[in-house]
Design a protein around this motif. Sequence first.
Motif: not given
Lengths: 153, 785, 297
Positions: B313, B315, B400, B404-405, B425
């Motif tokens: 995914e 991660n 993305t 995400k990370n 973000q």
Amino acid sequence: MTLKTITLTVNDMVETVDVPQNMTLLQMIREKLSLTGTKNGCAAGECGACTVLMNGEPVNSCMVLAAECEGANITTVEGLAKAGKLSKLQDTIIQAGGVQCGFCTPGMLISATALLKRNPNPTDTEVRSAIVGNLCRCTGYVRIVDAIKMAAK
Amino acid sequence: MANAKSKEQVINPIGASFTRNDVYEKVTGTAIYTDDFQFGNKLLYARAKRSPYPHALIKRIDTSKAEALPGVKVVVTGKDFPNRIGLYLQDKTIFATDRVRFIGEPVAAVAATSEEVAMKAIELIEVEYEELEAVFDAEFGASDKAPLIHPDLDKYICPNFIFPKAHTNIANHFKIRKGDVASAWEKCAYIVERSFKIPHIQHVPIETHVAVAQMDEKGKVTVWASSQSPFAQRNLIAHALHISQSDLRVIAPMVGGGFGSKAGVTMEAVPVALATKCKGWPIKFILTREEEFYTNFVRQGLTIHVKVGCDKEGNLLALKNMMYWDGGASTEYGTNVTRAGGYSSSGPYDIPNVETDSICVYTNHPIGGAYRGFGMSELHTGLDQAIDELAEKAGIDKVTFLKKNGVSEGDVLVTGMIMHKNGIQECIDNVAKSLKMGEKEKPSSPDRLRGKGIAIMWKAPAMPPNPGSSAWVEMSEDGNVTVGLGGQEIGQGTFTVMAQMAAAALGVPYEKVRIAGPVDTQYSPYEWQTVASRLTWSMGNAVVLAAKDARRQILETVAEAWKESTEDLDIINGVVVSYKSERETSLENIVIYGMPKENNEGWTGGPIVGRGSFMPKYVTNLDAETGQGPRAVVHYTVGCEGLDIEIDKNTGTIYVLKGAASFDVGKAINPALVKAQVEGGFAQGLSSAMFEEIKLVKGVMTNPSFVDYRIATAPDMDFPLDTPFVEVPQDDGPWGARGVGEHPMVPTIAALGNAIYDAIGIRLFNPPYSAEKIYLAMLDKGLVK
Amino acid sequence: MINPHPGLPELQYVKPATLQEASKFLADNAGVAKPYSGGTDSFVRLRDGVLKLDYLVDIKGLEGTKELSFDPQKGLTIGAAVTMNQVASHPDVLKHYPNLAEAAASVASYQLRNRATIVGNICNASPAGDTIGTCMLLDGVLKVHGVDGVREVPLNSFFLAPGRTVLKPGDVVIAVHLPVPPKGLVGTYKKLGRNRIGDLSIVGVAVLGYPTNESASGYRFRIALASVAPVPFESFKAEGVLSGKKITSELIDEAAVATMDSVTPIDDVRGSARYRKQMVKNLTREALTEVWTKLSK
């Protein structure tokens, strides 16, 4: 080494100075006339911090011998404001925020002053080309270029 | 009350883009820099005799011919000054004593009546050397095959958070062992393993280093220096020369750019050493541009091997970093760059398993010191490009993947510290939106290829756990305020920001506040150093405390005079007002002479002097084997940069179409100054990404001038640069502010590398990404013929 | 290790009144005296210690050195004291020799070009000299005053090695003369530096072309290169390619490759030999294409 006596005009003042023959115009301005606004950044004609107007045209004062300045008309950064009133460019560089450490500023102002004299409405490219010989490490030139364009309007 | 002064429209000083308070002097040529002080005919000029060898023993020095030269006042050599000096690891002497360790190291110095005489004297000094095998590569230097550069490393003094390895060239080995990296690889669906080599670069302040020193007959020394660190210089030079700190006065006027190079102590010690042997004479030492390039601090080189993996995914699960820092001949300052590179080695990513070895290695190269970014640019150059490839491998859009990370509040960081709230973000969103990331756009001509790149970053102030700041606030009869401080105005605008903070904390208009400059260790309050992007936060806290202290004194004076409670009083627009009685009085009526009490009962108050002192007390040391501890740093500033570029297929030249940079500054005290910092930092980062490299061949710098060490000029910066900032407040910062001085140049190389990759599909591992490297890479891959 | 002098080393400034006086002084002090006009190259080398002199002999006041004039019958004369900026902005230069104006304007910075001169650029004989190639292609001839009087030296026999020319002690170059350009001349100078502008050239390509009945293609092209050979270099081989056949983009490619094949540049701090060769090819193609496009309009 024998000294040479020269008479020249600096910022509208007539000055007579005894100069060593290997002295540059930059050294004369700073050391003999105590006009320390003009800066030494490389002594090799590369950084532009020492730029002054010589007979109306910008030159690297580190690349000119003082001894050859007999009769020359020199303008340094100290000569840009007249009777305490800042020049338009001095004003716009303040408004635009084009000054950080300030060490390139005197030379930058001189180069830009000369540009606007020979080309009152320069394009972005012309502004940038005119100051390619004035290195600035602080600003990324963003607000300096803004200031020159503001002064041109 | 209708026309009361307190009700006049007044700009809130916090968040206002005031004009800098040093700018009039700077545009008229009247601002005083160190070389502008006039010392009269007694001034002596210093020059240094420098080592032509990268590594050699000094067998003999004969200064007799130099001493006999008319006009020479004093000659000194290393034997006169054997004590070690250094900010973190005390491994340096002012002059080489028994051994030289890099080309350009001073072995002797001369003070004479002119520069010409000093130059002649230098040529007359005879030095006999015995050349030794030298180390020009950090990885080799760390091996047991390498000759030792500092055989006495085990005897050097250093703080307990630096870990030198005796009888090696390893001056510091910082380790992170978080989670279980070895077993995490199995869980990774995608892994990228890459090596990058980031070259040495130079700070290139337009003003080169300059210092003047004078010792009086009683042994008191005054130093005028272009300095980021007047107090650290006082401390370290006094220590090395056995002078009392209070007998060494450092006066530090305007600075023509620093970028880290004027932090700590470098060449400033040379004129002081000369002055101690030549009492009464002021001695000036100014580096030529060429000397500036290779004899003083440079940014260390870095070889980084990075391995990073994520699950299906996307991660991030594991990271392994092996970093070899080319620390140069002395690592007195650089050891802490290595440490910072270690404790921040995950970047602003949430990664459960991390193993890092950050190794500072002695080499026979120029000395690495502090450089804007303090290791973070180098680290992120490797890390963020590896992550860019990992995102691609995982088939996840890069924006993305970063979102995400990206690290968020509550995450357990690489050191075990818990992350505070931050705006990474929003920073990513800002850049992605500005550059339309993810949208493939057409190049402007068939001769060009277009690409976009993005990279994120973080950086904490890198310093000892307890660097202090202090300030005072005084007032004059006209109600104007003077702020005393010890941090330096090096162009970033700190004097302006401090004036804004003092004005806001006191309740006076910004225009009423002056800064007591130049910083002078004899009169100014203590400040550790102007480094680490820490002044807005640390000195800001001290200034606010001092202003609040002055405010308290004023309010107590008025309260007593008016027989009111301070709770009912306020200072607005330079006027003390009572919300209860609606009385008001201007500050000029109070701040020097106090106030008469009512009913002729005498006086209250007196000259107002506020004091403030700030020192972070919550930073802890980290375990030597695992790098774990409760709080490694005070806080992190995070941000993101991106570039939209075109590459000319005929030459490899990069044309930047647009840049974007967004940083979470906590609170922009002066938005225009914040943006100016970001613009300048971006340009410096881009310059280092495209042009800059100290070219070293067997220890010799082959490009020590502006002719061949190119930096960005105005035409190179010919593109729009978008700089929206984010404000997620910092709990321990004034009004929530944190620093942003260094950060804008941190992610730029990675962002450009990612943009190049997007444009041509080739990853380049050795910045600078010159047109030549890009073109030849395209040629080798068959993209061009 | 380069460790230059902070300022200029000790020397004497000499300003002779006449060419005769200048030549005599320079001859009498051979090796320790040098003509001085803009100084932009000499100052740097004096500070570095590469050049050691007792005298700088200022030639700026001497007869003919300030001349910048165009004669429709004879051509252009550029005195030794005429600056790059004066050349680059002169109406006659812009009209008749726009490629020279372009080359002059590519040198360093505006303020440096207020000191630097075309004649100085030529006399320094740097392989990187940006204006030399164009002056060669325009069949430039130097007017030299020596101890034996005035003589003319064509540029194509002037350069011996980097920094070395046929000039002898006592020689003062008064001016460079460029004959009337061929009818219909189009030229350009393509320069690649590390920065967008203002740098020394990694590669410089001067190209000119004009219609002529003397070649089968109906045109003559000339190509000169900077920074890829010990002396400014004209690629006759590539010019030959372009004279025999009808000009097409394929022929231009062929000429660009021939230009590349005619040089063996070196690796230095500014660029590798491999990159330089590639850039000779690409910039030559770009320059030829531009000139051809204009010629064929």
